[in-house]
Design a protein around this motif. Structure first.
Motif, PDB file in Angstrom:
ATOM      1  N   GLY A  97       0.848  -1.188   0.000  1.00  0.00           N
ATOM      2  CA  GLY A  97       0.000   0.000   0.000  1.00  0.00           C
ATOM      3  C   GLY A  97       0.875   1.226   0.000  1.00  0.00           C
ATOM      4  O   GLY A  97       2.091   1.124   0.099  1.00  0.00           O
TER       5      GLY A  97
ATOM      6  N   ASP B 298     -12.530   2.154  -1.013  1.00  0.00           N
ATOM      7  CA  ASP B 298     -11.267   2.369  -0.300  1.00  0.00           C
ATOM      8  C   ASP B 298     -11.508   2.938   1.083  1.00  0.00           C
ATOM      9  O   ASP B 298     -10.983   2.464   2.070  1.00  0.00           O
TER      10      ASP B 298
ATOM     11  N   GLY C 220      -2.217  -1.538  -2.776  1.00  0.00           N
ATOM     12  CA  GLY C 220      -3.066  -1.563  -1.591  1.00  0.00           C
ATOM     13  C   GLY C 220      -4.540  -1.454  -1.884  1.00  0.00           C
ATOM     14  O   GLY C 220      -5.353  -1.454  -0.975  1.00  0.00           O
ATOM     15  N   GLN C 221      -4.906  -1.376  -3.150  1.00  0.00           N
ATOM     16  CA  GLN C 221      -6.326  -1.259  -3.467  1.00  0.00           C
ATOM     17  C   GLN C 221      -7.024  -2.604  -3.324  1.00  0.00           C
ATOM     18  O   GLN C 221      -6.518  -3.629  -3.768  1.00  0.00           O
ATOM     19  N   PHE C 222      -8.206  -2.556  -2.726  1.00  0.00           N
ATOM     20  CA  PHE C 222      -8.987  -3.769  -2.536  1.00  0.00           C
ATOM     21  C   PHE C 222      -9.469  -4.292  -3.889  1.00  0.00           C
ATOM     22  O   PHE C 222      -9.981  -3.527  -4.703  1.00  0.00           O
TER      23      PHE C 222
ATOM     24  N   THR D 130      -0.724  -9.371  -6.887  1.00  0.00           N
ATOM     25  CA  THR D 130      -1.680  -9.145  -5.800  1.00  0.00           C
ATOM     26  C   THR D 130      -1.200  -9.849  -4.545  1.00  0.00           C
ATOM     27  O   THR D 130      -0.292 -10.670  -4.600  1.00  0.00           O
TER      28      THR D 130
ATOM     29  N   LYS E 100      -8.735 -11.350   1.982  1.00  0.00           N
ATOM     30  CA  LYS E 100      -9.124 -10.430   0.908  1.00  0.00           C
ATOM     31  C   LYS E 100      -7.932 -10.165  -0.001  1.00  0.00           C
ATOM     32  O   LYS E 100      -6.792 -10.208   0.441  1.00  0.00           O
TER      33      LYS E 100
ATOM     34  N   TYR F  32      -5.669  -7.789  -2.376  1.00  0.00           N
ATOM     35  CA  TYR F  32      -5.301  -6.391  -2.625  1.00  0.00           C
ATOM     36  C   TYR F  32      -4.240  -6.335  -3.709  1.00  0.00           C
ATOM     37  O   TYR F  32      -3.513  -7.300  -3.934  1.00  0.00           O
ATOM     38  N   SER F  33      -4.122  -5.191  -4.331  1.00  0.00           N
ATOM     39  CA  SER F  33      -3.113  -5.019  -5.380  1.00  0.00           C
ATOM     40  C   SER F  33      -1.751  -4.693  -4.776  1.00  0.00           C
ATOM     41  O   SER F  33      -1.652  -4.014  -3.762  1.00  0.00           O
TER      42      SER F  33
END
Lengths: 316, 259
Positions: free
Chosen positions: A155, A284, B9-11, B23, B29, B31-32
Motif C-alpha cells: 500500500g 477504499d 493496496g487497493q482492494f 496481488t 481479501k 489487494y493489489s
C-alpha cells in the motif's frame, strides 16, 4: 527569536496563514517528472517543493552491501543548498542522515523486499524549497515515486505532522509554527493504519499525544486519498479515450482532451468524474474505516518499534 | 468493468482464491501490489505500468557481453541480475582461449534463460534453434512491461511488423528488440516501435501501426503489396472489434504470452 509572532492563532481561531487548526496546506503532485528515473514524483505542499526519484531494482555495488535474501532500500533525503533562506552547506549532514534513516524505515512495512534478492532500490528525495515539514513531504513524494516505478508494495504510505502552538494542537505546521511552536510531531501511516515513523520534538501531555495521533491519522488519510487520485489520473487521459466507444461520445472526448492538457497533474477533483473510479474511492474509504478500531489496539505495539524518544516524552 | 487502473493496496476481491500475479492476500481479501491495470479474467492479476525485467526460466532475451571468464560469458540482460552463458551452452565446442574471439565484450546475442536460482543466478543457453551471436542489425530498447504489446495478440503485431517492413525481428522478454534489414526499413520499424510505446494503452493499436507503416511507404507502393496489406487490415479490424477495450486487449496479450 526576534521573528516570533505574538499569537499563532487569532481570535477567529485561524492560524498565521489563515488556516483552521485542522487544515492542511494545499498539496499538488505530479508523477513521472524525471524521464531517466524508473519512477518519480514532484510534490508541492504549501511552500515546500520536493522532488523524489526512484531507481531500481538495480544491481548493487559494492557487492558487500548486498543482502542475500532481500532487496536493499537506500533512501537519500537531501536539502538543496538554496532550499532555505540562508544557504546551507551542501551534502549530507547529521540531520539529513537521520531523516534518511527513519524515512527508509518508514517504507519497510509496505515494500516487498524478498522479490529482488541482492538488488537495490534507490530513493532520492530532494528538497528544492523548504518551509517546515519537508521530511513528511519527501515521504509522500517518495511513496508515489515508488508506486510509479512499479515496485510491489502492500500500500502507499502517507506522512504528516501535528504540532502545538499557543497550547493548541495544529495540523501540518508552517515555518513559524515549526520554529517557535511548542511541539512538532511527524508521523507516517500505512494504508492499514500502521505507524511506520514517529518522531517528536517538544512536549505533549498524555491527552494531547492521543489527540495528536488521531489528528495525524486523519491528515494522512486525506493525503492518501490525494495520492490515490493523482496515481489514477496519470493515465486517465489515455484510457478515457478508449472508454469513449462505450459511453457518451461527445462529453468524453472533451474530457479526454482536457486530461491530456493537464497530464494528470493538479486539480484531482476535476478529472475524477468516472463512475467506476468514484465507486472505488468509496470502497477504499470504507476499507480504511473498517480498520480503524484495529489501529487502536495495534498502536501500543507500534510505538516502541518506531522511534526511541517518544515513550519518555509521553510520561513526562 | 473488467479493466481498471489500480494502485498498491487497493482492494480487489473478497475471494482469496482469486489472487493472481501482482496481488496479495490479507485477512482473506485480495489487494493489489502494483500500480497498473487490473485483469479480472479468471484470477485477479495486476499488470504494472512500468517494471524492471526480472529473469525467469524459458524467457527469450537479447544480451550484451560485459565480461568473458575462462568458462563463462557474462551478459547484461537489462535486469538487476547478470546472466551467465557457460561454454557448454554454446552450440559448438569452444576452447576457453578462443571464447572472446567468438563473442567479445560489447557483442550481443540472442539467448534463452535456462534456469534462475533462488539467489537470482541466471543461467543462459544458446542451444536452441534461432539463437545465435549477432553480427548485423540493431537493438532497440523498450520497457519490459510493454513487450506484450510489441508481440501482440498471438504474435499479430510482430508478424505485421515483419510483413510491412521486411525486417527480421526478435523480441526479448527483457525489452530488447533485435531487428535486421535494410537501413530504411529498420528506420521505419524503429519509428513504429516508438509509436507502439507511445500509444501502448490505446485500442486498435495493430491497426494504427499498420496504417502508419503503410503511409510511410506510400511513395514506393505497389499494387500486389497493397492487396496483401488489405487482407491484413481486415484481420486487424476483426480483432479490434473483439477486443475493443484497450485494457482487455492488454490482458488478452498477456494471457497469450502466458500460454
Amino acid at each position: 527569536m526576534s521573528d516570533k509572532p505574538e499569537k499563532f492563532i487569532d481570535e477567529n481561531g485561524l492560524r498565521l496563514d489563515g488556516r483552521q487548526v485542522d487544515e492542511m496546506r494545499p498539496m499538488k503532485m505530479e508523477l513521472g517528472v524525471i524521464s531517466r528515473a524508473d519512477g518519480s514524483c514532484y510534490l508541492e505542499w504549501g511552500k515546500n517543493k520536493v522532488m523524489a526519484a526512484v531507481y531500481g531494482p538495480r544491481e548493487l555495488h559494492p557487492r558487500r552491501m548486498q543482502k542475500a535474501d532481500s532487496v536493499l532500500i537506500r533512501y537519500r533525503y537531501n536539502m538543496a543548498a538554496f532550499s532555505v533562506e540562508d544557504r546551507i552547506r551542501p551534502g549530507p549532514n547529521r540531520r539529513s542522515i537521520e531523516i534518511s534513516k527513519v524515512s527508509r524505515e518508514a517504507f519497510e512495512p509496505v515494500v516487498l523486499t524478498h522479490l529482488y534478492p541482492g538488488a537495490v532500490i534507490d530513493v532520492f528525495a530532494e528538497v528544492l524549497q523548504a518551509d517546515a515539514g519537508t521530511r513528511t513531504a519527501a515521504i509522500n513524494a517518495a511513496s508515489m515515486a515508488l508506486a510509479d516505478a512499479g515496485i510491489p508494495m502492500k500500500g502507499l504510505v502517507a506522512a504528516c505532522a501535528v504540532g502545538k502552538v499557543d497550547g493548541q494542537l495544529v495540523l501540518d505546521l508552517n515555518k513559524a509554527e515549526d520554529n517557535f511552536g511548542d511541539a512538532d510531531f511527524p508521523m507516517t501511516f500505512t494504508q492499514d493504519g500502521e505507524v511506520s515513523l514517529v518522531q517528536m520534538d517538544g512536549n505533549f501531555t498524555q491527552e494531547e499525544f492521543k489527540q495528536a495521533v488521531e489528528m495525524c491519522k486523519e491528515g494522512c488519510q486525506k493525503i492518501l486519498g490525494m495520492q490515490q487520485e493523482a496515481l489514477r489520473n496519470k493515465f486517465a487521459g489515455e484510457l478515457s479515450t478508449d472508454e469513449v466507444d462505450v459511453e457518451l461520445i461527445e462529453e468524453d472526448v472533451v474530457e479526454a482532451e482536457s486530461d491530456d492538457v493537464d497530464e494528470g497533474a493538479a486539480e484531482p477533483e476535476e478529472v475524477d468524474e468516472d463512475v467506476e473510479e468514484s465507486q472505488d474511492d468509496v470502497e477504499d474509504h470504507s476499507m480504511i474505516k473498517a480498520d480503524e478500531p484495529e489501529f487502536e489496539e495495534d498502536e501500543p505495539e507500534d510505538e516502541p518499534e518506531s522511534e526511541e524518544d517518544e515513550p519518555e516524552e509521553e510520561t513526562a | 468493468m473488467e479493466c481498471n487502473i489500480v494502485i498498491p493496496g487497493q482492494f480487489l476481491s473478497d475471494d482469496a482464491g482469486k489472487s493472481g500475479h501482482g496481488t496479495y492476500v490479507k485477512d482473506g481479501k485480495v489487494y493489489s501490489l502494483l500500480y497498473g491495470i487490473m485483469n479480472a479474467k479468471n484470477k485477479m492479476s495486476v499488470i504494472p505500468f512500468s517494471s524492471k525485467y526480472i529473469p525467469s526460466r524459458k524467457d527469450f532475451v537479447v544480451g550484451t557481453v560485459i565480461n568473458v571468464t575462462p568458462s563463462n560469458w557474462i551478459f547484461d540482460i537489462g535486469s538487476p541480475y547478470d546472466g551467465l552463458l557457460h561454454v557448454s551452452e554454446y552450440p559448438r565446442r569452444v576452447d576457453s582461449d578462443k571464447m572472446s574471439g567468438i563473442m567479445g565484450i560489447s557483442d550481443s546475442a540472442l539467448l534463452r534463460v535456462k534456469d534462475v536460482s533462488s539467489s537470482m543466478k541466471v543461467e543462459l543457453s544458446m542451444r536452441e534453434r534461432g539463437l545465435r551471436a549477432l553480427k548485423t542489425g540493431r537493438i532497440l530498447e523498450v520497457s519490459p512491461a510493454k513487450v506484450p504489446r510489441v508481440i501482440g495478440h498471438g504474435g499479430s503485431m510482430v508478424s505485421m511488423l515483419k510483413k510491412e517492413t521486411n525486417c527480421e525481428i526478435f523480441v526479448g522478454q527483457n525489452g530488447r528488440i533485435w531487428i535486421d534489414g535494410t537501413d530504411g526499413n529498420m528506420d521505419r520499424l524503429a519509428e513504429a516501435v516508438e509509436m507502439i510505446m507511445e500509444h501502448s494503452h490505446s485500442s486498435g493499436l495493430t491497426d494504427r501501426v499498420c496504417r502508419f507503416l503503410r503511409n510511410v511507404s506510400d511513395d514506393d507502393s505497389e499494387n500486389d503489396e497493397n492487396t496483401q496489406k488489405g487482407d491484413f487490415a481486415e484481420d486487424e479490424e476483426d480483432e479490434c472489434k473483439v477486443h475493443g477495450d484497450a485494457c482487455r486487449t492488454v490482458d488478452a496479450l498477456l494471457d497469450a504470452e502466458d500460454e
